[in-house]
Design a protein around this motif. Structure first.
Motif, PDB file in Angstrom:
ATOM      1  N   VAL A 121     -27.261 -12.732  26.565  1.00  0.00           N
ATOM      2  CA  VAL A 121     -26.375 -12.079  25.612  1.00  0.00           C
ATOM      3  C   VAL A 121     -25.673 -10.942  26.347  1.00  0.00           C
ATOM      4  N   LEU A 122     -24.353 -10.967  26.342  1.00  0.00           N
ATOM      5  CA  LEU A 122     -23.577  -9.919  26.988  1.00  0.00           C
ATOM      6  C   LEU A 122     -23.340  -8.808  25.970  1.00  0.00           C
ATOM      7  N   LEU A 123     -23.680  -7.590  26.355  1.00  0.00           N
ATOM      8  CA  LEU A 123     -23.621  -6.458  25.441  1.00  0.00           C
ATOM      9  C   LEU A 123     -22.424  -5.561  25.723  1.00  0.00           C
ATOM     10  N   THR A 124     -21.999  -4.823  24.709  1.00  0.00           N
ATOM     11  CA  THR A 124     -20.941  -3.837  24.884  1.00  0.00           C
ATOM     12  C   THR A 124     -21.541  -2.579  25.507  1.00  0.00           C
ATOM     13  N   ASP A 125     -20.679  -1.608  25.814  1.00  0.00           N
ATOM     14  CA  ASP A 125     -21.177  -0.354  26.379  1.00  0.00           C
ATOM     15  C   ASP A 125     -22.008   0.430  25.370  1.00  0.00           C
ATOM     16  N   ARG A 126     -21.966   0.014  24.102  1.00  0.00           N
ATOM     17  CA  ARG A 126     -22.794   0.628  23.066  1.00  0.00           C
ATOM     18  C   ARG A 126     -24.020  -0.221  22.738  1.00  0.00           C
ATOM     19  N   GLU A 127     -24.340  -1.149  23.641  1.00  0.00           N
ATOM     20  CA  GLU A 127     -25.528  -1.988  23.499  1.00  0.00           C
ATOM     21  C   GLU A 127     -25.467  -2.888  22.271  1.00  0.00           C
ATOM     22  N   GLN A 128     -24.263  -3.294  21.881  1.00  0.00           N
ATOM     23  CA  GLN A 128     -24.098  -4.235  20.780  1.00  0.00           C
ATOM     24  C   GLN A 128     -23.818  -5.625  21.348  1.00  0.00           C
ATOM     25  N   PRO A 129     -24.386  -6.694  20.755  1.00  0.00           N
ATOM     26  CA  PRO A 129     -24.129  -8.042  21.268  1.00  0.00           C
ATOM     27  C   PRO A 129     -22.659  -8.417  21.115  1.00  0.00           C
ATOM     28  N   ALA A 130     -22.064  -8.870  22.206  1.00  0.00           N
ATOM     29  CA  ALA A 130     -20.647  -9.225  22.195  1.00  0.00           C
ATOM     30  C   ALA A 130     -20.407 -10.705  22.460  1.00  0.00           C
TER      31      ALA A 130
END
Length: 226
Positions: A121-130
């Motif tokens: 799972v690739l995450l955003t810089d805010r650690e949200q799944p993208a």
């Protein structure tokens, strides 16, 4: 004692299902006793909740009820396959149990082991799944979870970097709908492979390697229960 970073990483793997069965059981047993770990697991479950929407509903096989009824009522069971008839004590004859056992053993040895399903799972810089990335013998599949489109003058390009490779391989531009499937003939997925998404000029990188900044990155790992 675990650091907060180690606890968060363990919680993420537990929620993703990438832990071994023994490790997952240990985490499950520790949750009622470790409030910090339970909080980390709950946070990751909230982050990865959108993944459940990616599993489309599937109708059961059309012959499912027939097979269930046959299992409950032997009289309705289909005819036994040839190898069952061959093993019937009235039909074995000169074949012998030893030859049959040797043949079955050879089949089990020669049958290739199933390849594991890989994911990240690739995450955003805010650690949200993208982005969700899944890979198996059918290829690599990318699906957007909750991402904004690229700027009008840029495109998103998908890359893969196998372990030991010196440069990533382009897997193509990501369409506007955020979904792409890459054939295994283009690149064979493997555990530890890095998956990257970069921001590139229209048409993609002109030099065959990333030119823009890396927007997302993750590493493929075996998915438990594949």
């Amino acid at each position: 004692m675990m650091t907060p970073e180690e606890r968060d990483a363990l919680a993420a793997e537990y929620v993703l299902g990438t832990l071994e069965a023994r490790e997952a059981a240990a985490v499950a047993a520790a949750l009622p006793l470790d409030a910090a770990l339970a909080e980390a697991v709950a946070a990751w479950e909230a982050k990865l909740g959108p993944l459940a929407t990616l599993a489309p509903p599937e109708a059961p096989p059309p012959d499912l009820w027939r097979r269930i009824e046959a299992a409950l009522d032997p009289a309705r069971a289909p005819a036994a396959p040839w190898w069952r008839r061959l093993l019937d004590p009235w039909r074995v004859g000169a074949i012998g149990a030893t030859a049959v056992a040797a043949g079955l053993a050879a089949f089990m040895v020669l049958r290739p082991a199933p390849e594991p399903r890989l994911m990240t799972v690739l995450l955003t810089d805010r650690e949200q799944p993208a982005w969700l990335v899944e890979a198996d013998r059918a290829g690599i599949r990318l699906a957007s979870l909750n991402t904004r489109p690229a700027p009008p003058d840029r495109v998103l390009e998908l890359w893969a970097l196998p372990q030991g490779a010196t440069a990533p391989t382009s897997l193509g531009l990501i369409p506007a709908d955020g979904r792409i499937t890459v054939s295994p003939a283009r690149i064979r997925p493997s555990p530890g492979m890095l998956i990257e998404i970069t921001l590139e000029p229209p048409g993609g990188s002109p030099i065959g390697r990333p030119t823009g900044p890396i927007q997302f990155i993750g590493r493929l790992a075996p998915a438990t229960g594949s």
